[in-house]
Design a protein around this motif. Sequence first.
Motif, short mmCIF file in Angstrom:
data_model
loop_
_atom_site.label_atom_id
_atom_site.label_comp_id
_atom_site.label_asym_id
_atom_site.label_seq_id
_atom_site.Cartn_x
_atom_site.Cartn_y
_atom_site.Cartn_z
N ARG A 48 8.98 20.03 26.11
CA ARG A 48 9.06 19.66 25.03
C ARG A 48 9.39 18.84 26.59
NH1 ARG A 48 12.72 20.35 22.57
NH2 ARG A 48 14.75 19.77 24.38
N GLU A 49 9.85 19.15 27.99
CA GLU A 49 9.76 18.74 29.15
C GLU A 49 8.42 19.13 30.26
OE1 GLU A 49 12.47 17.22 29.68
OE2 GLU A 49 13.77 18.21 28.26
N ARG A 50 8.01 19.29 29.83
CA ARG A 50 6.29 19.53 30.22
C ARG A 50 5.69 17.97 29.25
NH1 ARG A 50 5.03 26.28 30.64
NH2 ARG A 50 6.14 26.39 32.83
N ALA A 51 5.84 18.13 28.46
CA ALA A 51 4.84 17.32 28.22
C ALA A 51 5.60 16.48 28.83
CB ALA A 51 4.98 17.31 26.45
N ASP A 52 6.83 15.94 28.31
CA ASP A 52 7.27 14.46 29.19
C ASP A 52 6.73 14.37 30.27
OD1 ASP A 52 8.63 14.46 26.63
OD2 ASP A 52 10.18 14.61 26.80
N TYR A 53 7.16 15.89 31.04
CA TYR A 53 6.70 14.73 32.38
C TYR A 53 5.35 14.52 32.59
CZ TYR A 53 6.26 16.40 37.21
OH TYR A 53 6.49 15.86 39.26
N GLU A 54 4.56 15.48 32.12
CA GLU A 54 3.48 15.20 32.22
C GLU A 54 2.35 13.36 31.58
OE1 GLU A 54 1.02 18.06 30.24
OE2 GLU A 54 1.36 19.64 31.53
N LEU A 94 14.12 8.83 41.50
CA LEU A 94 14.78 9.59 41.01
C LEU A 94 14.57 10.49 40.47
CD1 LEU A 94 17.09 10.72 42.36
CD2 LEU A 94 18.41 9.15 41.62
N ALA A 95 14.50 9.83 38.89
CA ALA A 95 14.57 10.29 37.49
C ALA A 95 13.43 11.20 37.24
CB ALA A 95 14.91 9.60 36.32
N ARG A 96 12.42 11.56 37.84
CA ARG A 96 10.76 11.64 38.30
C ARG A 96 11.40 13.04 38.76
NH1 ARG A 96 6.17 12.89 35.51
NH2 ARG A 96 4.25 12.70 36.79
N ARG A 97 11.77 13.40 39.63
CA ARG A 97 11.80 14.64 40.83
C ARG A 97 13.17 14.91 39.79
NH1 ARG A 97 12.84 9.87 44.82
NH2 ARG A 97 14.18 10.33 45.00
N CYS A 98 14.35 14.78 39.55
CA CYS A 98 15.55 15.44 38.79
C CYS A 98 14.47 15.79 37.57
CB CYS A 98 16.49 14.12 38.20
SG CYS A 98 17.68 13.64 40.03
N HIS A 99 13.86 15.39 37.36
CA HIS A 99 13.32 16.12 35.71
C HIS A 99 12.59 17.14 36.32
CE1 HIS A 99 10.40 15.32 32.11
NE2 HIS A 99 11.76 16.06 31.46
N LEU A 100 11.56 17.29 37.44
CA LEU A 100 11.03 18.35 37.62
C LEU A 100 11.99 19.76 37.97
CD1 LEU A 100 8.07 19.54 38.67
CD2 LEU A 100 8.26 18.72 40.75
N ALA A 101 13.18 19.22 38.73
CA ALA A 101 13.73 20.35 39.36
C ALA A 101 14.61 20.87 37.84
CB ALA A 101 15.72 19.57 39.69
N HIS A 102 14.50 19.99 36.81
CA HIS A 102 14.70 20.82 35.95
C HIS A 102 14.36 21.44 34.86
CE1 HIS A 102 17.22 21.28 31.46
NE2 HIS A 102 16.52 20.27 30.93
N ILE A 103 12.94 21.35 35.12
CA ILE A 103 11.94 22.18 34.65
C ILE A 103 11.73 23.76 35.22
CG2 ILE A 103 9.56 22.20 34.31
CD1 ILE A 103 9.02 19.36 33.43
N ARG A 104 12.33 23.58 36.10
CA ARG A 104 11.98 24.91 37.29
C ARG A 104 13.38 25.50 37.07
NH1 ARG A 104 7.88 23.26 38.37
NH2 ARG A 104 6.92 22.65 40.01
#
Length: 570
Positions: free
Chosen positions: A157-163, A96-106
């Motif tokens: 920074r958020e993209r680096a964390d997501y990758e 769930l945190a992973r999906r929310c992280h992607l939504a924050h990047i969008r």
Amino acid sequence: MAERLRPIAASFVAAGPCGVAVRDRLKGLTARDELVLRRVGAYLGVLASRDLAVRCRAGLEHSAQAWAERKRELTPLSSSRWAGAITKASHDQWALARRCHLAHIRTLESGIAVIAHRLSQPIGAKGSKKAPGGYRSRREWHAKTRRLHVLTDRLQRERADYEAGRVHIVRGGKRLLNSRHHLAAAQLTEAEWRERWQAERWFLQADGESGKRYGNETIRLTPDGQVSIKLPAPLAHLANVGHGRYVLAARVRFAHRRQEWADRIDADRAVAYRIHLEVARGRWYLTASWQHQPTPIIPLQAALAGGVIGVDTNADHLAAWRLDVHGNPIGNPRRFGYDLSGGAGHRDAQVRHALTRLLHWARGCQVMAIAIEDLDFAQEATREKHGRNKRFRRLISGMPTGKLKARLTSMAQTAGISVVAVDPAYTSRWGAQHWQNPLTSRTRRTSRHDAAAVAIARRAQQHPIRRRTPPPPHDQSDRAGHRSVQAEPCAAGCEETRHRTPDHAHDAPGPDTARTRATSTPNTVRGTPVQLTFTVQERSSNDPDGRTCCYPSRCSSAPPITTSTSRTSG
């Protein structure tokens, strides 16, 4: 220049939920019962926090083997079933945190795009509904330039964390954690906040197991409402019955879906349970949840066979209007209001009450379909698009779009009513343009939202929304506009001006004749083709021209005419 319309997606019948959750209060708990629940929840909460930290450190390198190793480490500290529930909850929370992280990047990407566009416009340039204009002053332009750099750095920074698979999770909730630094604003003391924080971090939930007794061996609920818990190994000395179990004094009586729950546990099918404490009320609750096969989706035409009710979602009410199978409004519009101020529980109750009244009205009208817009304000509510218009941003953010749709599909499935989702493009504009004034009378005042409900329902029925206006009464030619003819929904170009083709047999052009704009046949008896046969005598020799009169009935000097008529159809 005509406005370019975006493509309109086809309407579809929304699928119902595949899960059910019911809740009941644990009444009659003794002091020992509460002590046992607190100790078990706190102990398992510590194990859940440790396991979640291990899962987050693994990131994208996690595998099924690592999952099994985590479960083996937790089994001696609790039990095999508690270890399975803890590891699965940690994995679900990470996902769930992973999906929310992607939504924050969008969201960051959308804000950066809007700021870059507005910075490229001249200062003071006017915007439109499609794109915002420039900033109002040079001072605001400079401030937004700095904000663009801040958001760009944050996005990197958020993209680096997501990758890398890094997520940031707070067990207990980030909002409650931040309120620790603002106790006065939250109207809490440090002791009250500490009690809520500890209660939110407890772990008292267990997934069901099909084939086991009553569908769950860890937290067992019998048909007569008796609740028993399998205690972890270090707390087995607290058991009051055999096999390391503790039986609560409270009894559970589900008021909603009780028969469905009873049938499920009688068949030993899986049911998940969760026990939690609401500190503000001082009450303990038990929530039961299970999955079921979703109801088969019926075809769109079958759902609309008895008409449809169009619903327009607004910030404080639902505007609804009933339409028959031909797309004609019936009766008067209805409004179902709700108040979204206050806490989450109050807002949810208001939405549920409004939907209950809507469904009762639909069943009373014997309508088996409700049309609603498939709304998503993720892009419209962004801070950077509307800027200083805080009132409009608050209005959009306050509309319960996702929760209302989820509630409506769930409640409509129980009531046997289908929910049709339609594309929201131009429904409010075309509804106000083509339906608000025609549906307004001396005794009925039609609002813009009521007209939008009609437009939504007609789009669900695949009828065109825009109505054709008649030409002026003194002129019947095409230069005054198209005629008031309603084309079929399946006709090509039904939203455009109707092309007239000759229907008379004696006026129809031959195969080698070019197409002309002849007048079409009226739908009356007078329009039936008539075959006339005239026998015209020649003029007298005194006629200087010696020609045959083409219109003998208009010539006073013409000799008598012998006429024979025969009427043929078609």
